[in-house]
Motif scaffolding. Structure first.
Motif, PDB file in Angstrom:
ATOM      1  N   LEU A  13      45.567  -4.222   6.075  1.00  0.00           N
ATOM      2  CA  LEU A  13      44.636  -3.378   6.423  1.00  0.00           C
ATOM      3  C   LEU A  13      43.949  -3.630   7.852  1.00  0.00           C
ATOM      4  O   LEU A  13      43.925  -3.054   8.702  1.00  0.00           O
ATOM      5  N   MET A  17      44.968  -2.266  11.780  1.00  0.00           N
ATOM      6  CA  MET A  17      44.034  -1.387  12.365  1.00  0.00           C
ATOM      7  C   MET A  17      43.278  -1.883  13.537  1.00  0.00           C
ATOM      8  O   MET A  17      43.068  -1.411  14.562  1.00  0.00           O
ATOM      9  N   LYS A  93      30.609  -5.208   7.439  1.00  0.00           N
ATOM     10  CA  LYS A  93      32.072  -5.122   7.212  1.00  0.00           C
ATOM     11  C   LYS A  93      32.608  -6.478   6.456  1.00  0.00           C
ATOM     12  O   LYS A  93      33.540  -6.181   5.415  1.00  0.00           O
ATOM     13  N   SER A 419      27.879   4.140   1.515  1.00  0.00           N
ATOM     14  CA  SER A 419      28.254   4.465   2.777  1.00  0.00           C
ATOM     15  C   SER A 419      29.391   5.409   2.780  1.00  0.00           C
ATOM     16  O   SER A 419      29.443   6.014   4.070  1.00  0.00           O
ATOM     17  N   ALA A 420      30.157   5.694   1.777  1.00  0.00           N
ATOM     18  CA  ALA A 420      30.919   6.810   1.649  1.00  0.00           C
ATOM     19  C   ALA A 420      30.531   8.226   2.050  1.00  0.00           C
ATOM     20  O   ALA A 420      30.938   8.999   2.712  1.00  0.00           O
ATOM     21  N   ASP A 423      28.808   8.213   5.713  1.00  0.00           N
ATOM     22  CA  ASP A 423      29.686   8.290   6.754  1.00  0.00           C
ATOM     23  C   ASP A 423      30.398   9.682   6.951  1.00  0.00           C
ATOM     24  O   ASP A 423      30.481  10.232   8.148  1.00  0.00           O
TER      25      ASP A 423
ATOM     26  N   GLY B 253      41.890   5.086   9.251  1.00  0.00           N
ATOM     27  CA  GLY B 253      41.883   4.247   8.018  1.00  0.00           C
ATOM     28  C   GLY B 253      40.995   3.125   8.041  1.00  0.00           C
ATOM     29  O   GLY B 253      40.452   2.617   7.108  1.00  0.00           O
ATOM     30  N   TYR B 254      40.586   2.488   9.237  1.00  0.00           N
ATOM     31  CA  TYR B 254      39.574   1.629   9.377  1.00  0.00           C
ATOM     32  C   TYR B 254      38.226   1.901   8.813  1.00  0.00           C
ATOM     33  O   TYR B 254      37.543   1.134   8.009  1.00  0.00           O
ATOM     34  N   LYS B 255      37.845   3.418   9.244  1.00  0.00           N
ATOM     35  CA  LYS B 255      36.535   3.831   8.729  1.00  0.00           C
ATOM     36  C   LYS B 255      36.632   3.871   7.178  1.00  0.00           C
ATOM     37  O   LYS B 255      35.550   3.424   6.479  1.00  0.00           O
ATOM     38  N   SER B 257      38.457   2.262   5.056  1.00  0.00           N
ATOM     39  CA  SER B 257      38.250   1.020   4.247  1.00  0.00           C
ATOM     40  C   SER B 257      37.174   0.157   4.478  1.00  0.00           C
ATOM     41  O   SER B 257      36.759  -0.385   3.606  1.00  0.00           O
ATOM     42  N   PHE B 258      36.618   0.238   5.786  1.00  0.00           N
ATOM     43  CA  PHE B 258      35.221  -0.825   5.946  1.00  0.00           C
ATOM     44  C   PHE B 258      34.166  -0.170   6.066  1.00  0.00           C
ATOM     45  O   PHE B 258      33.229  -0.610   5.404  1.00  0.00           O
ATOM     46  N   ASP B 259      34.059   1.122   6.549  1.00  0.00           N
ATOM     47  CA  ASP B 259      32.775   1.825   6.644  1.00  0.00           C
ATOM     48  C   ASP B 259      32.491   2.282   5.334  1.00  0.00           C
ATOM     49  O   ASP B 259      31.374   2.402   4.665  1.00  0.00           O
ATOM     50  N   GLN B 260      33.516   3.204   4.836  1.00  0.00           N
ATOM     51  CA  GLN B 260      33.322   3.966   3.583  1.00  0.00           C
ATOM     52  C   GLN B 260      33.663   2.869   2.214  1.00  0.00           C
ATOM     53  O   GLN B 260      33.352   3.219   1.289  1.00  0.00           O
TER      54      GLN B 260
END
Lengths: 454, 298
Positions: A13, A17, A93, A419-420, A423, B253-255, B257-260
């Motif tokens: 991942l 990215m 993170k 957070s989901a 966001d 994808g980054y958001k 995986s890591f933010d959400q």
């Protein structure tokens, strides 16, 4: 092999990215001090946090945290305190990745919004009994534990300082010229003042939302509360029937869209962040600024040096009351967003657990609270009686009264839930204040994310 | 004597073993494990629930992902024309006899390529800045203040605006490749063409282009591969905003995986990026080969 797989997936991942440059500040310190409270544990104790040395400059919470942590480290000479210190964004993170890999450090800072999910997965230690047995239990400000509770259990000791996330910083001299002896209590009056400031060639209020979270933390949490009241928020947090699509919340969104379309804010509010927007205020390009306590610390420190006149005339206010809102006017979202939590695996090692508990209690205890109260006029988890404000200048006193005395607290939305959800909401909010999406649609999308992720 | 300088098979094998092992560890194992984890619901902690193809089913309906994919295609198209196209023109200009200081031109064109994407993002954010940016300053200067905009907050123009820094950065890279390809063309061909009366444009189209076709194909492949995973400067300039108006697949994808903190769906997105990138690269190569083959047979 399972762990190798997880690490490999995370690597995939990350590699696919972003390769974020630089690691964190890492410190392994072992002082030669003598143990004073008789902890039996000897060896490494890991802690991960975000109070970097840069962050601690002028930030009372971080400075107090580092100071009390260093004190504990010195006193517990037999324990090798291994610190991993990252900037806040990187911390959030990295700690999420470590949680996903089931590899959390012994002691870490838990964000309110992660509490329920991480507790349900057995990652964080249930600290309910530890808190009740704490020598400082009687001094704790108990409502501050709310973001870190799940199903009747408490999973952390709230840490750092309780700072407001929503404050209007304004130049009282300029607003007096506009005909207001204090910051207006209604948005209609702000719009009236807007004409005056337009003629002067400056913005009425500066705001920065390029990071997308600012509109949620520094505006909507308070405005939403004015429309929905606190019970609605608690119902949403506790899944007792409230929904983002409820009319009062949609009304709050509609108001937010309208006020950002009214022209009272700097036109580039979605293209600059809060750091840029506060510079507009400092430079005199705007008559007011909306931000959080972290912005106030910076503005005070900067103006004190660069513009003592503006420093003196700078005052603080709550957001004006929107038309149609029925909730309390004198409110702002404030709280402790993080708690010191302990890795659940430490339950198998009582001696190490005792060391972790001691550390958690000290960095959130009266030593910390006294330090930040005496040096910065800020409050922490434990109450400090009779704070002597007289040694602080007027601006510090004003901000203390704004934060803890004159106004009521309401919840910071993104201290809870997931957070989901935030966001999705924050991304839509940015589009919404541009006028490119209907508030009802924003509410529906947030509700869909809430159902899917919480 | 020859046997003395010929390495033993075991030595060759051992030398190759190290990079092969590293490559397997950083590419194949993550790819396989990501594939494995994409079949799980894996949110905000170590617990995972097997959900079969649900992440992929969701991906197919995920408007934000497909919008991001479209943005990637937009950037790819803009960069093929901008990076490779302009690089080709610049290479021809630098190769021209009438242009002096060729080394200086090459160096200046290549220079942006040495700057990190993050710095490029900051530089161009300043250029587009509403208050102090070069563009708005220029519009004011020429008496068109009504055209001043918050450029990076304009959903309709934000895609071209974030493509420009990327084009600017990589022109030099492709130019150097194309210059070296042109240098390998026999000079007598150009001399004969000139004697036959071919002008510069005719020489470029009828001589240079067919003779460096394979190099251009490599450039296009590199351009697509690079831009399907574009991330850094967009992260700095707009973070995908306003809203999702400049979001790209890697950033999304980054958001996720890591933010959400949705690792399962994030790995599904990673694999989708891999598959879509391979498809676009393969498709473009097939298309170019087919077009050039048809031309040759005609």
């Amino acid at each position: 092999m399972r762990k190798l797989g997880i690490i490999a997936a995370v690597l995939m991942l990350t590699a696919g990215m972003v390769f974020a440059g630089g690691g964190g500040e890492s410190a392994s310190a072992s002082s030669g001090g003598i143990s004073v409270n008789g902890l039996a544990y000897t060896g490494d104790l890991e802690i991960m946090h975000f109070s970097t040395s840069e962050e601690a400059e002028g930030n009372g919470g971080s400075d107090g945290f580092r100071t009390v942590l260093a004190r504990w480290d010195e006193e517990e000479g037999k324990i090798n305190l291994v610190q991993t210190i990252l900037a806040n964004d990187e911390y959030k993170k990295q700690i999420a990745v470590l949680a996903a890999a089931d590899d959390l450090p012994d002691v870490f800072l838990l964000q309110g919004m992660n509490t329920k999910a991480w507790a349900a997965q057995g990652l964080v230690l249930d600290m309910t009994k530890i808190i009740k047995n704490s020598p400082y239990y009687a001094q704790y400000d108990h409502p501050k534990f709310y973001p870190f509770e799940s199903e009747g259990k408490t999973y952390g000791l709230p840490v750092l300082t309780g700072g407001t996330c929503c404050v209007v910083v304004y130049d009282s001299k300029l607003w007096k010229e506009a005909g207001f002896s204090a910051f207006p209590e209604t948005w209609a009056d702000v719009k009236k003042a807007d004409r005056f400031f337009n003629d002067k060639g400056i913005d009425t209020i500066s705001f920065g939302n390029s990071g997308k979270w600012q509109i949620n933390s520094c505006f909507l949490s308070t405005i939403g509360n004015r429309f929905t009241g606190g019970d609605w928020t608690h119902s949403l947090i506790e899944k007792k029937g409230a929904a983002f699509t409820d009319k009062p919340f949609v009304d709050a969104l509609k108001f937010t869209q309208q006020i950002f379309a009214s022209g009272i804010f700097n036109p580039d509010f979605n293209a600059v962040n809060n750091e840029d927007a506060r510079e507009y205020y400092i430079a005199g390009d705007s008559a007011a600024f909306i931000g959080g306590n972290w912005d106030v610390s910076y503005i005070q420190a900067t103006l004190k040096e660069s513009d003592p006149e503006l420093y003196k005339t700078t005052k603080f206010a709550v957001l004006p009351q929107p038309e149609g809102a029925t909730g309390d006017y004198k409110t702002h979202d404030i709280g402790l967003g993080y708690a010191v939590a302990i890795n659940a695996k430490l339950a198998d090692n009582p001696e190490k657990l005792a060391a972790a508990v001691s550390l958690a209690q000290e960095i959130t205890g009266p030593d910390f609270a006294s330090y930040v109260a005496e040096n910065y006029a800020l409050g922490g988890l434990t109450k400090v009686a009779n704070i002597d404000l007289s040694k602080f200048d007027q601006s510090i006193q004003d901000f203390y009264n704004f934060s803890y005395v004159d106004n009521k607290a309401c919840d910071i939305y993104d201290s809870y839930i997931s957070s989901a959800v935030w966001d999705v909401l924050n991304t839509d909010l940015q589009t919404m204040i541009n006028g490119d999406i209907d508030p009802k649609k924003v509410a529906e999308n947030a509700q869909a994310a809430y159902i899917a992720n919480y | 004597m020859l046997t003395a300088i010929k390495p033993r098979r075991r030595t060759i094998f051992l030398y190759l073993l190290i990079p092969t092992a590293v490559y397997i560890f950083v590419v194949f194992i993550p790819l396989l494990t990501a594939c494995f984890y994409s079949f799980f619901e894996w949110k905000g902690g170590p617990n995972k629930t097997f959900i079969g193809f649900q992440n992929y089913a969701y991906l197919l309906k995920d408007k934000v992902f497909w919008e991001s994919f479209y943005h990637n295609l937009y950037i790819v198209a803009a960069c093929i024309l901008g990076q490779v196209g302009i690089a080709f023109v610049f290479a021809l200009m630098i190769n021209s006899r009438s242009v002096g200081l060729k080394g200086v031109h090459r160096t200046f064109c290549f220079f942006p390529n040495t700057i990190s994407a993050v710095s490029i993002g900051f530089i161009w954010t300043m250029i587009y800045d509403y208050r102090r940016g070069l563009i708005n300053w220029f519009l004011e200067l020429i008496g068109h203040p009504e055209m001043i905009k918050v450029w990076l907050n304009e959903p309709k123009v934000v895609m071209p605006l974030i493509s420009i820094p990327l084009i600017w950065q990589y022109i030099g890279f492709y130019m150097v490749i194309i210059i070296s390809a042109i240098a390998s063309i026999d000079k007598e061909i150009f001399e004969v063409a000139e004697l036959d009366g071919a002008n510069a444009f005719q020489r470029a189209i009828h001589i240079v282009l067919p003779l460096i076709k394979n190099t251009l194909l490599v450039c296009v492949t590199l351009c697509i591969a690079g831009n399907m995973k574009v991330f850094d400067h967009i992260f700095v300039m707009t973070a995908g905003g306003p809203g999702n108006a400049s979001n790209v697949m890697a950033l999304y994808g980054y958001k996720v995986s890591f933010d959400q903190q949705n690792m399962g769906y994030g790995t599904a997105i990673s694999l989708a990026i891999f598959i879509l990138s391979m498809t676009v690269i393969g498709g473009s190569q097939g298309l170019v080969k087919r077009l050039t083959k048809e031309k040759e047979t005609v």
